[in-house]
Each structure stands twice: as C-alpha cells, then as structure tokens.
Motif scaffolding. Structure first.
Motif, PDB file in Angstrom:
ATOM      1  N   LEU A   1      92.069  39.380  19.090  1.00 56.69           N
ATOM      2  CA  LEU A   1      91.122  38.838  18.819  1.00 56.69           C
ATOM      3  C   LEU A   1      91.203  38.447  16.676  1.00 56.69           C
ATOM      4  N   ALA A   2      91.924  38.861  16.134  1.00 59.37           N
ATOM      5  CA  ALA A   2      91.332  38.854  14.826  1.00 59.37           C
ATOM      6  C   ALA A   2      91.883  36.897  14.527  1.00 59.37           C
ATOM      7  N   VAL A   3      92.659  36.554  15.687  1.00 57.97           N
ATOM      8  CA  VAL A   3      93.018  34.851  14.965  1.00 57.97           C
ATOM      9  C   VAL A   3      91.294  34.105  16.174  1.00 57.97           C
ATOM     10  N   HIS A   4      91.745  34.537  16.415  1.00 58.35           N
ATOM     11  CA  HIS A   4      90.068  34.142  17.224  1.00 58.35           C
ATOM     12  C   HIS A   4      88.804  34.189  16.565  1.00 58.35           C
ATOM     13  N   ILE A   5      88.314  35.152  15.891  1.00 54.96           N
ATOM     14  CA  ILE A   5      87.376  35.371  14.889  1.00 54.96           C
ATOM     15  C   ILE A   5      87.703  34.747  13.714  1.00 54.96           C
ATOM     16  N   GLU A   6      88.512  35.191  12.526  1.00 59.75           N
ATOM     17  CA  GLU A   6      88.720  34.056  11.906  1.00 59.75           C
ATOM     18  C   GLU A   6      89.183  32.499  12.073  1.00 59.75           C
ATOM     19  N   ARG A   7      89.347  32.521  12.855  1.00 62.74           N
ATOM     20  CA  ARG A   7      89.081  30.548  13.310  1.00 62.74           C
ATOM     21  C   ARG A   7      87.803  30.457  13.371  1.00 62.74           C
ATOM     22  N   THR A   8      87.185  31.010  14.292  1.00 61.64           N
ATOM     23  CA  THR A   8      85.759  30.366  14.517  1.00 61.64           C
ATOM     24  C   THR A   8      85.176  30.337  13.604  1.00 61.64           C
ATOM     25  N   ARG A   9      84.962  31.345  12.436  1.00 66.92           N
ATOM     26  CA  ARG A   9      84.346  31.630  11.378  1.00 66.92           C
ATOM     27  C   ARG A   9      84.747  30.447  10.414  1.00 66.92           C
ATOM     28  N   ARG A  10      85.829  30.158  10.355  1.00 63.68           N
ATOM     29  CA  ARG A  10      86.446  28.835  10.157  1.00 63.68           C
ATOM     30  C   ARG A  10      85.530  28.004   9.782  1.00 63.68           C
ATOM     31  N   LEU A  11      85.910  27.749  11.106  1.00 60.91           N
ATOM     32  CA  LEU A  11      86.266  26.312  11.872  1.00 60.91           C
ATOM     33  C   LEU A  11      84.150  25.631  11.767  1.00 60.91           C
ATOM     34  N   ASN A  12      83.760  27.608  11.808  1.00 64.05           N
ATOM     35  CA  ASN A  12      81.923  26.820  11.613  1.00 64.05           C
ATOM     36  C   ASN A  12      81.217  27.162  10.164  1.00 64.05           C
ATOM     37  N   ALA A  13      82.382  27.210   9.332  1.00 64.83           N
ATOM     38  CA  ALA A  13      81.746  27.221   8.082  1.00 64.83           C
ATOM     39  C   ALA A  13      82.916  25.172   7.893  1.00 64.83           C
TER      40      ALA A  13
END
Lengths: 313, 313
Positions: A96-108
């Motif tokens: 989950l960590a890669v998905h949540i961190e990736r999503t956060r950074r893509l959205n940023a």
C-alpha cells in the motif's frame, strides 16, 4: 552510463531483469517498464509492472505469489472487506505504501518517472527503473464479454473471457520519458533486450507508441528479444490462451514474427530449437526457463554474449 | 428513535458515549461528532474523532494509544518511512481501510454522513454516529508560531506552541446534517449530552455553527454538559494547558461559563464539588473519571437520571 536497456512487463520480464542486474556492473542496467496495465483502484494510482520491477530488483518481491511484497500482511484488505469495499484486487499492507505515496505525488503534479526513480533510490536499487511513458496508456482487452480494462480482464475475470483483440488507448500520442532517449543515444549502450514478457499484453504497449517503435528501429545497439514460450507454452500467465484466441500458432516463431522489423536477434528455448530456421533473424537457442537465481544470471549472460556477436556497434 | 443525542470529540467523549450506548436500549443513542479536526493527509480524508467513536462503539479501539485500532500493525507506516514519505501522523494497517474507503467515496460524491452511517453498520454499531456537519469546518490554532491547522498543532507539534486563540474556518456557513434535525425534533428525545470533551477544541466547532447553537438553545430536551476536568486538570490532552494560555481559570466553573445559555445542567467531578454554588445551572456532583467499563456505565446512568430530574419535557 547504461550498457543494457531492457523492456519489461511484470514477473517474467523481471526475472531476466534481475539476472541482468546481477551480471552487469552496478548502475549499468536501465529497465523501461510497461504502464499499459496501470489503473486507478480505491482512489489509488496503481502501476503493477513498475512495482514488480522495483520489488524484484530490490529483492523484496513475493516469490510465491509472483506479485507484491515478501512477508506481506493483509490487515488492510480484511478491513476493506469488512467495510464492504472492493476487494478483488489484493493490496498488502506493505505494498500500500507505494500506491499511496505515488498517488499523493502524482496528484501534487510530479511525474511518474521521477517518483519511480525516487522509490528505486529509497529501495536501494542501483539499476534505473523508468516507466515506458509518463503519459497515460491503457491496455484494453476486447473480449466476447465486451471491452475490459486490463486489470478487470486479468485479475477480476481471471483471463476467462475470450480475447478478440487488444487496444492500447493513448499509445499513439504518448511520449518517451526523456531519460530513455538519452539512454538510447548513450555510446556505452551495448544491447536493448526485450524481456520474456507477453508480447501482446506487456510489450505491444511500447510498440504502439511511435516514439518507442522509432527508438527501437533506429537503435545503434542490437535489439534482442527473449521468447516467453517454452515448448510453445507460456511459463506463467495467459500468453498461450490469448495466442489461441487470436488464431495465432502457439510457438516462438509467432513471437519472432510479432517483433519483425524491430529485433536483430531472438533467443528461444531449446524445446523449440527446430523453429530456429524459420525465424527471420539470428537466433540463440538455450534453456530459457528461469527458476533459480543461477538460471536468471546464466540466461542474462548468454543474452549479453549473443548481443556481443552482432557487428552493429 | 433516539432517547439521547450526545455531542462528542475524540477519546474523552467516546468514553461517555460507550457508557450511554451500554445503558440505553439498542439504537437509542445518536452521537454527533466533531469534524473540526478532520484533515487531508497523504491524499486521504481523515476524520480522527469520527473514527475514534466508530472504533470505541464497535469495541475495536486501541485502549493503550487512545486512538486507532486494537491489535494494530504498522507495516504500511514502516514502508512509507522507507520511501521518504511523511510519517508524523501514524496510520495503522487496519486503520487505513476507513481512510481509503472514505476518501474514495467522498471523491465519488457521497456525503460524509452517509459514509459514516454505512461504516457504523459494517462495524455492527447499533448507535447512530453522525458528523456534526457534512460541510468543511476546520479548527485552526492561532499560536506564537503562527496559525496551525489542528493536526499540525496537536500531533506534529505535540501541543507545544502557546495558544493565543482559535478559529473555526467554515463553521459560520456549515449546515446541520438533516438527520440531526430529525433527532432533535424526535418526541422520544430525552436528553442532549455534551460529552466531557475539550470545549475549545472539540465542542466549540459545533457551537460556532449557527445551526447547532440554535438547535441546542431551542431544544425541548434538557442539555447536560459533563466537565472534562478532574480537580481542575484534564484527564488527557491539552485542555488545561490551553486554558492557561488563554488566561482562563483552570476549573470546571470556566467550562460551565463557556456553555452558558446552552446548558440546563452541568455534571462535575467530586474533586470540584466546592464550585457547584458558583455554577449558574443545576449541577450534579459525582466521580467523573472513567477508567473501567463500569465507570463509564455508572456515569452514563447518573447523567440520564440527572437529565430526568428536569421538568423541561
């Protein structure tokens, strides 16, 4: 510097990639990874093939499942089920960590390539892992049940629907990640390897991008493809089933034809040695099944030696 | 039907709420929960007080931490740290499920109240758990280090900055969740209880909403507040520290004054019995410290009996 540029899908490609990483000097491997299987799930941006490469190259992959993390726990998933959420796509607690961190950074506003490079660094991976594109490409599976996005076909429907065709939405307009152009132009580059991934599901998304096709056709370094078939059958996954449904002969000769005009050399399993004469490019016949770390390294070495036999450079 | 409507913040309020749930017939408790502490973190919509209520009423809460889930694991968090992500706000593997599923459903256009009701149902909670509003209200802490959003003050900065004032962004325009109006108008309603939460951090966000203030002032049922102080000190959390910084006398008399015009009765701890005469409404003096389930139930029963002594209905 990059001596080898490898094109890969998920698990099958990752096996050769980790072999290449081991036999090359540290940092000399760049893996370009299929993003046609990427999708949004539970609000998260998931890049299954990128993660398989990251986990495999960092020696964190789950050897039993063939996807996800080793020593994974599933507490999140049990709670999502309790809440009545969608649970057909399994997300482990570590994963989950890669998905949540990736999503956060893509959205940023960050690019997938920069995020992936940063994850690779945090995982201690010395090879370069690069998405085939930062632009959205989505593999769509046209089946007797209608058109399904890849993960619904692959995971939710377990590859059961009959495949009638494939489409790669967005590929025609997708651009190369700039670093891949630099890698291709690097005088140190000795080989481009198309890993033993499913040509229609994992490699076609690259080839449907005009920029990738041009890069491969114009490459100074020889392009070597490794067949994913052993005795006409896929080691894992739906390659054989899909070939049958698409009315294609289930043999490595079909795979070689699929790569015609792009490859300079073709590696096939000894079980299909008899096909070598009908393949239109130079061939190397060997044992392609990769069960152990030694298998992966031996095949990687043979691929590099085979590539070295081309006078192209 | 609702016999009791309780207003609650997090842990302190949840203790009385679970006591009320136990002593009332199933389904007769509605808890309206502070959302002023809600925030967005790692791309997720987090509602700490709602979750504390859900977990506490479902008997899933972590008794040691005072927040989050019992028997929690922290694999996700370790991986977020490994990836260089923000780790100051701890998210357990089980806890993550409510954040991800809530965020997904909010982004799909659902209302927080509907999502919360659905979570409560999946957790098997018979009481009703309702956000104080579906509209965004954000408690801002004005400190000697500048204005901080609540979680940065509370968790990241561990309540260390000196509080100079508080603001409740969005409260002036926030609307009641319609079901709360129905609960308030229900002829079966016997009491409105302001739980022993921090008045400035957890209850003020309600009171800054004109709709809530009007509901409380006009309520037919008596409104009873339970002081969060024992011997002038907060059992847990920064209430005492904040009272000092706001130049307020650290006693339950100050709390009662804060609720002036809204409450009909006030429950205070026996350690502050001497303050009863200076409190402007009817008082009930008892032991308010809730350590055991029995404590919670006894206090709940006393609050209900105290409410029954009012002829207001």
């Amino acid at each position: 510097m990059t001596q080898v540029l490898a094109l890969s899908g998920g698990i099958g490609g990752a096996k050769l990639a980790v072999g290449l990483q081991h036999v090359l000097p540290p940092g000399e491997l760049t893996v370009a990874v299929n993003t046609g299987d990427d999708f949004e799930h539970l609000g998260l941006s998931i890049s299954p093939d990128i993660d398989t490469l990251l986990y495999t190259l960092a020696d964190l992959a789950n050897p039993e499942l063939g996807w996800g993390r080793a020593n994974e726990s599933w507490h999140f998933m049990a709670e999502i089920e309790r809440l009545g959420g969608e649970s057909w796509f399994r997300l482990g607690d570590k994963d989950l960590a890669v998905h949540i961190e990736r999503t956060r950074r893509l959205n940023a506003g960050e690019k997938l390539s920069g995020i992936t490079a940063d994850f690779a660094r945090h995982f201690g991976i010395l090879s370069r892992v690069v998405p085939m594109s930062n632009d959205l490409v989505r593999t769509m599976v046209i089946t007797d049940e209608g058109t399904l996005d890849f993960q619904h076909y692959f995971v939710a429907r377990r590859c059961e629907p009959v495949v009638k065709g494939l489409a790669y939405a967005g590929a025609a307009d997708a651009q190369l990640v700039p670093i891949l152009r630099e890698v291709a132009d690097d005088p140190a580059l000795q080989t481009i390897v198309i890993c033993p991934s499913n040509p229609w599901l994992s490699i076609a998304p690259f080839l449907e991008m005009p920029a990738w096709r041009e890069l491969l056709v114009e490459a100074r370094a020889p392009v070597i493809a490794v067949s994913p078939l052993v005795n006409g059958q896929a080691v894992k996954g739906p390659t054989s089933k899909i070939m049958g449904e698409l009315q294609l002969e289930q043999s490595s000769a079909t795979i070689a034809r699929f790569y015609e005009g792009i490859i300079d050399g073709f590696v096939l399993d000894k079980s299909e040695a008899h096909l070598a004469p009908e393949i239109g490019v130079a061939t190397h016949v060997t044992a392609t099944l990769m069960k152990t770390a030694a298998d992966k390294q031996r095949l990687a070495r043979e691929v590099l030696e085979f590539a070295g036999s081309f006078g192209k450079l």
